[in-house]
Design a protein around this motif. Structure first.
Motif, PDB file in Angstrom:
ATOM      1  N   GLY A   1       0.595  -1.228   0.164  1.00 42.55           N
ATOM      2  CA  GLY A   1       0.261   0.027  -0.075  1.00 42.55           C
ATOM      3  C   GLY A   1       0.838   1.280  -0.011  1.00 42.55           C
ATOM      4  N   VAL A   2       2.411   1.234   0.106  1.00 45.42           N
ATOM      5  CA  VAL A   2       3.062   2.223   0.082  1.00 45.42           C
ATOM      6  C   VAL A   2       3.340   2.951  -1.260  1.00 45.42           C
ATOM      7  N   HIS A   3       3.315   4.210  -1.458  1.00 42.29           N
ATOM      8  CA  HIS A   3       3.708   4.624  -2.912  1.00 42.29           C
ATOM      9  C   HIS A   3       5.173   5.062  -2.893  1.00 42.29           C
ATOM     10  N   ALA A   4       5.698   5.135  -4.160  1.00 43.01           N
ATOM     11  CA  ALA A   4       7.025   5.887  -4.391  1.00 43.01           C
ATOM     12  C   ALA A   4       6.803   6.765  -5.630  1.00 43.01           C
ATOM     13  N   GLU A   5       7.238   8.115  -5.450  1.00 42.56           N
ATOM     14  CA  GLU A   5       7.306   8.990  -6.502  1.00 42.56           C
ATOM     15  C   GLU A   5       8.602   8.948  -7.173  1.00 42.56           C
ATOM     16  N   GLN A   6       9.636   8.124  -6.525  1.00 45.33           N
ATOM     17  CA  GLN A   6      10.944   7.729  -7.042  1.00 45.33           C
ATOM     18  C   GLN A   6      11.441   6.551  -6.464  1.00 45.33           C
ATOM     19  N   GLN A   7      11.706   5.633  -7.120  1.00 44.90           N
ATOM     20  CA  GLN A   7      12.465   4.257  -6.597  1.00 44.90           C
ATOM     21  C   GLN A   7      13.644   4.308  -7.686  1.00 44.90           C
ATOM     22  N   PHE A   8      14.525   3.164  -6.936  1.00 45.36           N
ATOM     23  CA  PHE A   8      15.707   2.802  -8.085  1.00 45.36           C
ATOM     24  C   PHE A   8      15.766   1.393  -7.863  1.00 45.36           C
ATOM     25  N   ALA A   9      16.007   0.648  -8.934  1.00 47.96           N
ATOM     26  CA  ALA A   9      16.424  -0.714  -8.880  1.00 47.96           C
ATOM     27  C   ALA A   9      17.354  -1.117  -9.977  1.00 47.96           C
ATOM     28  N   HIS A  10      18.132  -2.045  -9.824  1.00 47.01           N
ATOM     29  CA  HIS A  10      19.240  -2.535 -10.779  1.00 47.01           C
ATOM     30  C   HIS A  10      18.875  -3.839 -11.264  1.00 47.01           C
ATOM     31  N   PHE A  11      19.532  -4.217 -12.269  1.00 53.34           N
ATOM     32  CA  PHE A  11      19.380  -5.581 -12.995  1.00 53.34           C
ATOM     33  C   PHE A  11      20.734  -5.772 -13.704  1.00 53.34           C
ATOM     34  N   ASP A  12      21.153  -7.056 -13.858  1.00 54.23           N
ATOM     35  CA  ASP A  12      22.382  -7.238 -14.825  1.00 54.23           C
ATOM     36  C   ASP A  12      21.838  -8.229 -16.206  1.00 54.23           C
ATOM     37  N   VAL A  13      22.779  -7.821 -17.371  1.00 53.37           N
ATOM     38  CA  VAL A  13      22.224  -8.625 -18.305  1.00 53.37           C
ATOM     39  C   VAL A  13      23.752  -9.116 -18.819  1.00 53.37           C
ATOM     40  N   ASP A  14      23.919 -10.155 -19.693  1.00 47.46           N
ATOM     41  CA  ASP A  14      25.247 -10.529 -20.404  1.00 47.46           C
ATOM     42  C   ASP A  14      25.914  -9.669 -21.401  1.00 47.46           C
ATOM     43  N   GLU A  15      25.066  -8.732 -22.153  1.00 44.34           N
ATOM     44  CA  GLU A  15      25.251  -8.210 -23.371  1.00 44.34           C
ATOM     45  C   GLU A  15      24.735  -6.659 -23.168  1.00 44.34           C
ATOM     46  N   PRO A  16      25.293  -5.696 -23.412  1.00 40.96           N
ATOM     47  CA  PRO A  16      24.665  -4.247 -23.419  1.00 40.96           C
ATOM     48  C   PRO A  16      23.399  -4.002 -24.188  1.00 40.96           C
ATOM     49  N   LEU A  17      22.446  -3.260 -23.672  1.00 37.78           N
ATOM     50  CA  LEU A  17      21.235  -3.142 -24.233  1.00 37.78           C
ATOM     51  C   LEU A  17      21.407  -1.641 -25.152  1.00 37.78           C
ATOM     52  N   MET A  18      20.456  -1.820 -26.363  1.00 33.80           N
ATOM     53  CA  MET A  18      20.272  -0.609 -27.013  1.00 33.80           C
ATOM     54  C   MET A  18      19.187   0.354 -26.237  1.00 33.80           C
ATOM     55  N   LEU A  19      19.786   1.095 -25.692  1.00 29.76           N
ATOM     56  CA  LEU A  19      18.720   1.995 -24.745  1.00 29.76           C
ATOM     57  C   LEU A  19      18.178   3.196 -26.066  1.00 29.76           C
ATOM     58  N   SER A  20      17.033   3.281 -25.939  1.00 29.53           N
ATOM     59  CA  SER A  20      16.114   4.092 -26.698  1.00 29.53           C
ATOM     60  C   SER A  20      15.086   4.558 -26.244  1.00 29.53           C
ATOM     61  N   ASP A  21      14.196   5.545 -26.650  1.00 31.43           N
ATOM     62  CA  ASP A  21      12.929   5.969 -26.364  1.00 31.43           C
ATOM     63  C   ASP A  21      11.913   4.806 -26.683  1.00 31.43           C
ATOM     64  N   GLN A  22      12.222   4.162 -27.797  1.00 32.17           N
ATOM     65  CA  GLN A  22      11.165   2.990 -28.068  1.00 32.17           C
ATOM     66  C   GLN A  22      11.155   1.848 -26.996  1.00 32.17           C
ATOM     67  N   LEU A  23      12.366   1.306 -26.545  1.00 32.66           N
ATOM     68  CA  LEU A  23      12.362   0.429 -25.562  1.00 32.66           C
ATOM     69  C   LEU A  23      11.869   1.001 -24.149  1.00 32.66           C
ATOM     70  N   LEU A  24      11.999   2.133 -23.814  1.00 32.82           N
ATOM     71  CA  LEU A  24      11.398   2.759 -22.715  1.00 32.82           C
ATOM     72  C   LEU A  24       9.698   2.794 -22.815  1.00 32.82           C
ATOM     73  N   TYR A  25       9.353   3.310 -23.977  1.00 30.90           N
ATOM     74  CA  TYR A  25       8.085   3.106 -24.277  1.00 30.90           C
ATOM     75  C   TYR A  25       7.270   1.837 -24.274  1.00 30.90           C
ATOM     76  N   SER A  26       7.745   0.937 -24.908  1.00 35.30           N
ATOM     77  CA  SER A  26       7.205  -0.449 -24.946  1.00 35.30           C
ATOM     78  C   SER A  26       7.196  -0.925 -23.670  1.00 35.30           C
ATOM     79  N   LEU A  27       8.134  -0.718 -22.774  1.00 33.10           N
ATOM     80  CA  LEU A  27       8.236  -1.287 -21.540  1.00 33.10           C
ATOM     81  C   LEU A  27       7.138  -0.802 -20.606  1.00 33.10           C
ATOM     82  N   ASN A  28       6.938   0.661 -20.777  1.00 28.81           N
ATOM     83  CA  ASN A  28       5.905   1.353 -20.101  1.00 28.81           C
ATOM     84  C   ASN A  28       4.425   1.010 -20.578  1.00 28.81           C
ATOM     85  N   CYS A  29       4.309   0.374 -21.906  1.00 30.21           N
ATOM     86  CA  CYS A  29       3.018  -0.151 -22.331  1.00 30.21           C
ATOM     87  C   CYS A  29       2.703  -1.295 -21.795  1.00 30.21           C
TER      88      CYS A  29
END
Length: 258
Positions: free
Chosen positions: A53-81
């Motif tokens: 029931g507690v809210h977060a206006e700002q929270q951080f988390a980390h994760f690991d992957v083997d290969e670098p990600l192609m960071l883009s607005d499309q990746l962010l948009y698709s995840l939020n969808c």
């Protein structure tokens, strides 16, 4: 490669941040979206475990992957969808392998909101508490709070920690123009249930049911059983998580291009 995620969420529908067997959590929901989008199992570590029931206006988390990600607005948009409407990712950015969402954090800032009037648009987002509260007395209690570092009396009894020491930066109450009473508190760390228990105890002070001397005696006693009842979770917000500049070095660039 390690990446930090900056996100926000409305905690009403979730059984807290941490994955658990008895209900849906924010962590579990985030991991499911990342796993589906990236096509490989993704496990995230949060800066802290907010309760159900507690809210977060700002929270951080980390994760690991083997290969670098192609960071883009499309990746962010698709995840939020893919995520529910009550969870939103603001950005993600690369960090050093040694940077850790929880252990690299140097501060956490929380707010707790109390409203006297019922508001249909704030249901589940504030603590609707009708009795009048004396915020001047509650701010005097805050000054006492700032003189101490051991907050065992405000920690849940079964907290698995080696000590109960917290270094407070500020603690104060503020009444807004819409008659909302907001508690602001920032420290290097917080104990399990600490903010809600402080609020619940200060509400007793604000109603003149507890003297300032009694409030300080609760702190000194280091005994949770004599503190007040914890305030409900729906009024609590994690507002900001602080990190050294070198941890957030890539964040500004990610926000600019995200």
């Amino acid at each position: 490669m390690r990446y930090f995620i900056e996100l926000s969420y409305r905690g009403t529908a979730y059984h807290g941040w941490q994955t658990q067997a008895n209900g849906i959590s924010v962590q579990q929901t985030l991991e499911a979206a990342l796993t589906q989008r990236l096509g490989k199992p993704i496990y995230v570590v949060g800066s802290g475990r907010t309760d159900a029931g507690v809210h977060a206006e700002q929270q951080f988390a980390h994760f690991d992957v083997d290969e670098p990600l192609m960071l883009s607005d499309q990746l962010l948009y698709s995840l939020n969808c893919m995520l529910p409407e009550d969870i939103a990712i603001q950005t993600f950015f690369p960090v050093r392998p040694t940077d850790h969402a929880r252990f690299s954090a140097v501060s956490r800032y929380y707010q707790y909101h109390i409203t006297r009037q019922k508001n249909a648009f704030l249901n589940g987002m504030t603590y609707h508490f009708r009795p009048q509260l004396n915020e001047a007395r509650m701010n005097e209690a805050c000054q006492l709070l700032l003189q101490h570092r051991d907050f065992q009396s405000f920690s849940k009894a079964r907290a698995n920690v080696t000590n109960f020491l917290c270094r407070l930066e500020f603690a104060y109450w503020q009444r807004t123009v819409d008659d909302r009473l907001t508690f602001h508190i920032k420290a290097n760390r917080f104990l399990w249930g600490m903010v809600r228990t402080i609020v619940g105890t200060m509400v007793e002070v604000g109603q003149h049911r507890m003297s300032l001397g009694q409030f300080e005696q609760i702190i000194l006693a280091k005994d949770r059983t004599i503190a007040g009842r914890a305030a409900p979770p729906n009024g609590l917000y994690l507002v900001e998580v602080g990190y050294p500049a070198e941890v957030l070095a890539q964040r500004a660039s990610a926000l600019t291009h995200g």
